[in-house]
Each structure stands twice: as C-alpha cells, then as structure tokens.
Design a protein around this motif. Structure first.
Motif, PDB file in Angstrom:
ATOM      1  N   UNK A  13      11.208  44.431 -23.322  1.00 30.38           N
ATOM      2  CA  UNK A  13      12.211  43.375 -23.225  1.00 30.38           C
ATOM      3  C   UNK A  13      12.575  42.827 -24.593  1.00 30.38           C
ATOM      4  N   UNK A  14      13.764  42.237 -24.650  1.00 25.76           N
ATOM      5  CA  UNK A  14      14.249  41.444 -25.776  1.00 25.76           C
ATOM      6  C   UNK A  14      14.427  40.027 -25.267  1.00 25.76           C
ATOM      7  N   UNK A  34       7.146  43.112 -25.482  1.00 27.18           N
ATOM      8  CA  UNK A  34       8.246  42.476 -26.185  1.00 27.18           C
ATOM      9  C   UNK A  34       8.658  43.289 -27.394  1.00 27.18           C
ATOM     10  N   UNK A  35       9.959  43.589 -27.515  1.00 23.34           N
ATOM     11  CA  UNK A  35      10.442  44.307 -28.693  1.00 23.34           C
ATOM     12  C   UNK A  35      10.686  43.328 -29.838  1.00 23.34           C
ATOM     13  N   UNK A  63      11.097  45.876 -34.505  1.00 29.63           N
ATOM     14  CA  UNK A  63      11.634  47.028 -35.243  1.00 29.63           C
ATOM     15  C   UNK A  63      11.735  46.749 -36.742  1.00 29.63           C
ATOM     16  N   UNK A  64      11.621  47.785 -37.545  1.00 31.86           N
ATOM     17  CA  UNK A  64      11.664  47.630 -39.001  1.00 31.86           C
ATOM     18  C   UNK A  64      13.022  47.145 -39.490  1.00 31.86           C
ATOM     19  N   UNK A  65      14.082  47.458 -38.763  1.00 33.07           N
ATOM     20  CA  UNK A  65      15.424  47.102 -39.226  1.00 33.07           C
ATOM     21  C   UNK A  65      15.760  45.622 -39.055  1.00 33.07           C
TER      22      UNK A  65
END
Length: 418
Positions: A13-14, A34-35, A63-65
């Motif tokens: 999820x976000x 959780x993302x 995420x790295x970005x």
C-alpha cells in the motif's frame, strides 16, 4: 463471512496525507506492506519517520527514487509521475485521509475551504497508479450536504468522489463507522470508503456481514464485542494523584513535569494490547500542562457541576463566564468524546486538567511504544503551519480501526467477492 487470520501473502500500500502514521500503522499490523507515505507537515512527518521509517517494529519499503522528506501530494504528482506510472501492477492499495477541516461538524463546514479539494489529489494519484483497492477515511461530515450560496442543499462531497472513482472504473462502497464499536475507547464516527478496480458499484459491498467480522476481530484482540473500552480502561494507570512528579525531558523545554510512569499491576485487556510490544522504556509524551490556579479551579467546577461525557451547556458557560465553545468532562466508565486537535476540548474524568498527549494517544489506540516527536503545542499564526503533537494525535486514524479495515480488505480479497 467471519473473522479469520491473514495468510502469508502480503499486499502493498501507499498512504497519502498520512499524518503521523495511524492508518499506516494499522495496515501494517494487519499484515500489509507499506511502500511509502506522503505527509506535508514537518512535525507529523518527524513522528512518521521516527516510528515507521527508522523504527524497528514496522517499516515502509521506501523506493530509492523518493526522498525521505515531508512533501505535499501535489509535489509527488508534479515531480515523480514517471515513477508512479511504473508502480502500476505493483501497488495493491492506496490509502489515505485527506485533511478534513472543511467537512467537519466541529468546524465552520465551509464548502469553499481549499482543503476540501485535496481529495482531488488523492484521485489523481489513483488515476496514475491504478491500484486494485482504495481506502479513504474522513470525518462523518464528508458524507453530509453543504448549503450552497442560494441556501439549497448540495450533494455531499462523498458522492462527488464516488462518481469520480466510478468514472475511473472502480466500484465504490462506504459506511459511517463508530470507532468505539471497534475497540477504540472513543466514540469518533468516521466515514470509510472502500473501492475496487474493475467492479460494478451495484455489486460491490465489502461491508457485508460487517457485524460478524467485527465480533471476531475484537475477540481475537482480547476485547469484549458487547461492551466498549472505557476511558478508565485506557488511561487509568496514568492518573497523577498519588504519584511523584518528575521533570519532563522529551519536549526540549524546561519547567515542565510529568507523573512518574508506574507499570499497572492489573492492566485492562485494552492496555495489555497497547503495551504488548513496548520494552522497559516508559512511553513518551507524558508532559502535564501548566494550568493556573484560576484555570484549575474552573476545571474543578466543571467536574463538580456538569454531567460527565456531555459537552457543557450554554447555560453553564454563560453563568460562569466560560469563553470556550466546547468542553467535555470525560466519564471514566464510558468511551471518550472525539479527540480533536485542540487540547482543551476534553477534560480528565477525575483530575482538573486537560489530558496529556499520551493519554490522547491511548484514546486513539496508539501503542505505548509509538513515540511522538516535535513540539507539544503551538499558538497564534504558527498554528496554521505547524503540526504539534496534540494535533498529530487528533488528526490520526485510530490504528486499531485501521487494522480492522486492513483485515476487512484482505478478507474481501481472499473471498473473491465482487
């Protein structure tokens, strides 16, 4: 369908408009991964970061970005659209609670409040990422009609959002859920919307057999499904009377004290639940407010003369020249009135004082290990731009309710229901 354990499979999820992390925490407790989460205020993000980014119990993948900083959802949309498109098929759920002040019955209910439009940003991210499920939480007023400029009723904003999501291919269903019926020691009615992609709204009802699921969830948690958790069950061990007062060290300001934390020898089932993952470190955010003798005397008068669990009457306010519009002295044997962002909206059931941040957090079902960060309160012009601890707690989704919703979504997914 009744309650059952979640299998090993985990959905991702976000969390948008995440605040300090109550909704995310509950979903993680329900087994979801959780993302990342998006929160614009520095204070709430600091608490989110401390517990769910740098913490050890539950953590986002992150995420790295995406920079690990506080930001607005509009910034996410404007600067990371390519990365969001790449998440299609990798995100099962977008959750969130867009700021609700414009919808709240406790406020002015202004249909033109710019914060009402933040739901549009939520929908835009949904349009880009195209997750399978959506979970949107808001105040009860989200589902109430506004008066338009001509004095006529307009449609509730919930139906505006519902139509927008249906146009994107989602089946949409919603309910008003009372938090006290789900193990939260607080009445707090909340608007809950759940949607599923590629589903007809007429055939979509994840809330079917909700009562059966509710009872199973509470029994599994060790809570009674027939009697709500009371204020005393939640915060009785934090009473000040008879305890030593020690310096408060977690606020960065001298001159404040807190009651020495003493582990309860006979904790309620609810308290055992909130303390189950805490180590030997006492919970933070126990700082007591500094009340003048005049204020303490006024609070004692309210406790002595007013009905507990009910907002004091206009007659009483006038008689004793109380300017505050809404004050509710708590009844220790009942659930609390809604915890708001204003510390003096509710009074302790026994002692002539407002509650501590930790007591409010207990009423919101935050576990004791969850540590709030930043300033306790702010005033004046800064109130619009900061998110102190009291506000973080008042704005949050109760984690136990969020956990139940996470399990409800998972049950619906496993059932194959449409």
């Amino acid at each position: 369908m009744g309650f059952s354990e979640r299998p090993e499979r985990k959905g991702t999820f976000i969390d948008l408009f995440s605040g300090c992390g109550g909704l995310s925490l509950g979903l993680m407790q329900a087994g979801w991964d959780g993302l990342f989460a998006i929160e614009k205020t520095a204070g709430a993000y600091k608490t989110l970061e401390h517990n769910l980014i740098l913490g050890t119990r539950y953590k986002y993948q992150w995420p790295e970005w995406l920079p690990q900083i506080n930001m607005e959802v509009s910034h996410l949309i404007d600067n990371f659209q390519t990365e969001l498109v790449d998440l299609r098929g990798k995100v099962d759920l977008i959750a969130g609670g867009p700021p609700c002040q414009g919808f709240s019955h406790a406020g002015k209910r202004d249909p033109n409040d710019p914060r009402n439009k933040l739901a549009e940003q939520y929908i835009k991210v949904v349009e880009i990422v195209q997750p399978k499920y959506l979970l949107l939480e808001n105040v009860r007023g989200f589902n109430t009609k506004f008066k338009n400029s001509g004095g006529q009723d307009s449609i509730p904003y919930s139906l505006v959002v519902k139509k927008r999501l249906e146009a994107l291919g989602y089946g949409v269903s919603f309910r008003i859920i009372k938090s006290s019926e789900w193990g939260v020691p607080q009445h707090r009615p909340r608007f809950i919307m759940i949607a599923k992609r590629n589903t007809e709204s007429d055939n979509f009802d994840p809330f079917i057999d909700l009562e059966k699921f509710r009872r199973g969830f509470l029994v599994k948690k060790g809570l009674c499904p027939d009697k709500p958790v009371s204020v005393r069950d939640a915060i009785g061990d934090l009473e000040v009377t008879g305890k030593s007062l020690v310096p408060n060290l977690d606020s960065g300001r001298s001159g404040f004290v807190e009651a020495e934390f003493v582990q309860s020898s006979s904790p309620s089932n609810y308290l055992q639940l909130l303390q189950s993952q805490r180590d030997s470190t006492p919970p933070n955010s126990l700082r007591l407010a500094k009340h003048s003798e005049i204020v303490s005397s006024r609070f004692q008068l309210i406790l002595d003369k007013c009905e507990r669990g009910v907002t004091i009457s206009d007659e009483f306010r006038t008689k004793f020249n109380i300017k505050k519009q809404a004050i509710t002295p708590l009844d220790g044997d009942l659930p609390s009135a809604t915890v708001t962002t204003l510390p003096d909206d509710i009074l302790h059931y026994l002692e002539p004082r407002i509650l501590t941040v930790r007591e409010n957090a207990r009423l919101q079902s935050f576990p004791d290990w969850f540590a709030f960060q930043g300033v306790y309160t702010t005033g004046g012009k800064q109130r619009k731009y900061t998110c102190p601890r009291y506000t973080q707690v008042g704005n949050a989704v109760p984690p136990i309710l969020a956990e139940a919703l996470g399990m409800l979504l998972d049950r619906h997914e496993r059932s194959g229901a449409v």
